[in-house]
Design a protein around this motif. Structure first.
Motif, PDB file in Angstrom:
ATOM      1  N   PHE A  41      45.847  42.728  32.157  1.00  0.00           N
ATOM      2  CA  PHE A  41      46.794  43.719  31.534  1.00  0.00           C
ATOM      3  C   PHE A  41      48.131  42.982  31.912  1.00  0.00           C
ATOM      4  CE2 PHE A  41      43.918  47.069  30.634  1.00  0.00           C
ATOM      5  CZ  PHE A  41      44.512  47.724  29.452  1.00  0.00           C
ATOM      6  N   THR A  42      48.151  42.369  33.140  1.00  0.00           N
ATOM      7  CA  THR A  42      49.361  41.611  33.296  1.00  0.00           C
ATOM      8  C   THR A  42      49.742  40.536  32.167  1.00  0.00           C
ATOM      9  OG1 THR A  42      49.261  41.734  35.777  1.00  0.00           O
ATOM     10  CG2 THR A  42      50.595  40.067  35.164  1.00  0.00           C
ATOM     11  N   ALA A  43      48.786  39.731  31.669  1.00  0.00           N
ATOM     12  CA  ALA A  43      49.028  38.933  30.637  1.00  0.00           C
ATOM     13  C   ALA A  43      49.300  39.637  29.558  1.00  0.00           C
ATOM     14  CB  ALA A  43      47.879  38.118  30.512  1.00  0.00           C
ATOM     15  N   LEU A  44      48.740  40.852  29.393  1.00  0.00           N
ATOM     16  CA  LEU A  44      48.838  41.748  28.005  1.00  0.00           C
ATOM     17  C   LEU A  44      50.098  42.194  27.948  1.00  0.00           C
ATOM     18  CD1 LEU A  44      46.768  42.304  25.541  1.00  0.00           C
ATOM     19  CD2 LEU A  44      46.517  44.378  26.824  1.00  0.00           C
ATOM     20  N   LEU A  45      50.707  42.787  29.120  1.00  0.00           N
ATOM     21  CA  LEU A  45      51.846  43.698  28.897  1.00  0.00           C
ATOM     22  C   LEU A  45      53.070  42.831  29.062  1.00  0.00           C
ATOM     23  CD1 LEU A  45      50.636  46.707  31.011  1.00  0.00           C
ATOM     24  CD2 LEU A  45      50.649  46.212  28.648  1.00  0.00           C
ATOM     25  N   SER A  46      53.497  42.060  28.096  1.00  0.00           N
ATOM     26  CA  SER A  46      54.560  41.256  28.113  1.00  0.00           C
ATOM     27  C   SER A  46      55.781  42.067  27.546  1.00  0.00           C
ATOM     28  CB  SER A  46      54.519  40.140  26.999  1.00  0.00           C
ATOM     29  OG  SER A  46      54.568  40.504  25.739  1.00  0.00           O
ATOM     30  N   PRO A  47      57.130  41.606  28.036  1.00  0.00           N
ATOM     31  CA  PRO A  47      58.095  42.513  27.568  1.00  0.00           C
ATOM     32  C   PRO A  47      58.191  42.500  25.898  1.00  0.00           C
ATOM     33  CG  PRO A  47      59.114  40.878  29.096  1.00  0.00           C
ATOM     34  CD  PRO A  47      57.546  40.609  28.728  1.00  0.00           C
ATOM     35  N   GLY A  96      34.391  55.146  34.795  1.00  0.00           N
ATOM     36  CA  GLY A  96      33.497  54.709  35.855  1.00  0.00           C
ATOM     37  C   GLY A  96      34.100  53.773  36.658  1.00  0.00           C
ATOM     38  N   ARG A  97      33.218  52.986  37.138  1.00  0.00           N
ATOM     39  CA  ARG A  97      33.628  51.842  38.149  1.00  0.00           C
ATOM     40  C   ARG A  97      34.102  50.523  37.458  1.00  0.00           C
ATOM     41  NH1 ARG A  97      29.795  51.676  43.127  1.00  0.00           N
ATOM     42  NH2 ARG A  97      31.493  50.930  44.029  1.00  0.00           N
ATOM     43  N   PHE A  98      35.203  50.017  38.013  1.00  0.00           N
ATOM     44  CA  PHE A  98      35.481  48.445  37.218  1.00  0.00           C
ATOM     45  C   PHE A  98      36.434  47.973  38.299  1.00  0.00           C
ATOM     46  CE2 PHE A  98      38.539  51.975  36.180  1.00  0.00           C
ATOM     47  CZ  PHE A  98      39.915  51.323  36.381  1.00  0.00           C
ATOM     48  N   ASP A  99      36.412  46.732  38.168  1.00  0.00           N
ATOM     49  CA  ASP A  99      37.127  45.492  38.956  1.00  0.00           C
ATOM     50  C   ASP A  99      38.557  45.726  38.956  1.00  0.00           C
ATOM     51  OD1 ASP A  99      38.498  43.686  40.427  1.00  0.00           O
ATOM     52  OD2 ASP A  99      36.702  41.994  39.854  1.00  0.00           O
ATOM     53  N   ARG A 100      39.288  46.403  39.609  1.00  0.00           N
ATOM     54  CA  ARG A 100      40.911  46.623  39.253  1.00  0.00           C
ATOM     55  C   ARG A 100      41.577  45.539  39.433  1.00  0.00           C
ATOM     56  NH1 ARG A 100      41.947  52.245  39.693  1.00  0.00           N
ATOM     57  NH2 ARG A 100      43.943  51.772  40.599  1.00  0.00           N
ATOM     58  N   THR A 101      41.181  44.571  40.280  1.00  0.00           N
ATOM     59  CA  THR A 101      41.941  43.552  40.509  1.00  0.00           C
ATOM     60  C   THR A 101      41.945  42.740  39.225  1.00  0.00           C
ATOM     61  OG1 THR A 101      41.674  43.331  42.875  1.00  0.00           O
ATOM     62  CG2 THR A 101      42.193  41.405  41.808  1.00  0.00           C
ATOM     63  N   THR A 102      40.848  42.402  38.621  1.00  0.00           N
ATOM     64  CA  THR A 102      40.352  41.647  37.297  1.00  0.00           C
ATOM     65  C   THR A 102      41.244  42.247  36.206  1.00  0.00           C
ATOM     66  OG1 THR A 102      38.420  40.831  38.315  1.00  0.00           O
ATOM     67  CG2 THR A 102      38.973  40.785  35.980  1.00  0.00           C
ATOM     68  N   LEU A 103      41.127  43.490  36.209  1.00  0.00           N
ATOM     69  CA  LEU A 103      41.536  44.392  34.916  1.00  0.00           C
ATOM     70  C   LEU A 103      43.183  44.260  35.164  1.00  0.00           C
ATOM     71  CD1 LEU A 103      40.912  45.798  32.492  1.00  0.00           C
ATOM     72  CD2 LEU A 103      41.049  47.985  33.910  1.00  0.00           C
ATOM     73  N   ALA A 104      43.754  44.465  36.281  1.00  0.00           N
ATOM     74  CA  ALA A 104      45.301  44.249  36.491  1.00  0.00           C
ATOM     75  C   ALA A 104      45.686  43.004  35.980  1.00  0.00           C
ATOM     76  CB  ALA A 104      45.398  44.632  38.045  1.00  0.00           C
ATOM     77  N   ALA A 105      44.820  41.760  36.336  1.00  0.00           N
ATOM     78  CA  ALA A 105      45.252  40.305  36.195  1.00  0.00           C
ATOM     79  C   ALA A 105      45.282  40.323  34.352  1.00  0.00           C
ATOM     80  CB  ALA A 105      44.418  39.392  36.588  1.00  0.00           C
ATOM     81  N   VAL A 145      51.475  46.901  37.497  1.00  0.00           N
ATOM     82  CA  VAL A 145      50.369  47.225  36.518  1.00  0.00           C
ATOM     83  C   VAL A 145      49.157  48.091  36.845  1.00  0.00           C
ATOM     84  CG1 VAL A 145      48.246  45.600  35.513  1.00  0.00           C
ATOM     85  CG2 VAL A 145      50.896  44.812  35.763  1.00  0.00           C
ATOM     86  N   ILE A 146      48.675  48.167  38.080  1.00  0.00           N
ATOM     87  CA  ILE A 146      47.608  49.238  38.461  1.00  0.00           C
ATOM     88  C   ILE A 146      48.295  50.492  38.094  1.00  0.00           C
ATOM     89  CG2 ILE A 146      46.301  50.162  40.331  1.00  0.00           C
ATOM     90  CD1 ILE A 146      45.231  47.606  39.775  1.00  0.00           C
ATOM     91  N   SER A 147      49.547  50.974  38.384  1.00  0.00           N
ATOM     92  CA  SER A 147      50.041  52.043  38.209  1.00  0.00           C
ATOM     93  C   SER A 147      50.150  52.401  36.933  1.00  0.00           C
ATOM     94  CB  SER A 147      51.393  52.188  38.787  1.00  0.00           C
ATOM     95  OG  SER A 147      51.295  52.129  40.327  1.00  0.00           O
ATOM     96  N   TRP A 148      50.301  51.381  36.017  1.00  0.00           N
ATOM     97  CA  TRP A 148      50.272  51.662  34.394  1.00  0.00           C
ATOM     98  C   TRP A 148      48.996  52.197  34.024  1.00  0.00           C
ATOM     99  CZ3 TRP A 148      48.227  49.922  29.896  1.00  0.00           C
ATOM    100  CH2 TRP A 148      49.004  50.232  28.858  1.00  0.00           C
TER     101      TRP A 148
END
Length: 161
Positions: free
Chosen positions: A27-33, A16-25, A52-55
């Protein structure tokens, strides 16, 4: 697909609908090398400002993406991916947790909750051979090594439901 709670976690299917900007932020913190290192090439993060949005979009296209959050403060600590390739086949699972969540038992807790919710469905997960911590998480949740599907890079675990 999956939505459930454990003692310390909430697992919710992202739809459904979600805040893409917040979620991307988040996931950015989560998806470390270090988090991405043992994952297959298809799950690696691309480059560019929208990587991150593409991921996230790619995961939602190819699988059911669930967010794993702590119940205490709602912090995003991981993700659960699941794919059922056909009606009779096993559900293929994948998961990742941010570095801050490592060693706290969250993975095993999430998987035990999933097993309880799956109601006898066949579950399967692949683990990179050089990721023994993830293999231990599966074993703690009752999964067993299946040598028939092993490759040079990956071990396969199944839950005996």
């Amino acid at each position: 697909m999956w939505s459930y709670e454990t003692d310390r976690l909430t697992v919710r299917h992202l739809s459904g609908r979600f805040d893409r900007t917040t979620l991307a932020a988040e996931f950015t913190a989560l998806l470390s090398p270090l988090v991405l290192r043992p994952l297959p090439m298809s799950l690696q993060l691309g480059s560019g400002p929208d990587a991150v949005i593409s991921w996230i979009d790619a995961r939602m296209t190819e699988s059911d993406l669930c967010l794993v959050r702590t119940r205490v403060d709602g912090a995003l600590i991981g993700a659960l991916l699941s794919v059922q390739p056909d009606q009779d086949g096993p559900i293929h699972l994948g998961y990742l947790f941010g570095e801050a969540a490592w060693g706290r038992g969250y993975g095993s807790e999430m998987l035990r909750g999933l097993v309880a919710q799956s109601k006898g469905q066949h579950l399967r997960a692949g683990v990179a051979r050089d990721n023994p911590a993830s293999a231990r998480v599966l074993e703690k949740a009752g999964f067993h090594l299946d040598q028939t599907d092993a490759t040079a890079q990956t071990l396969t675990y199944r839950h005996p439901q």
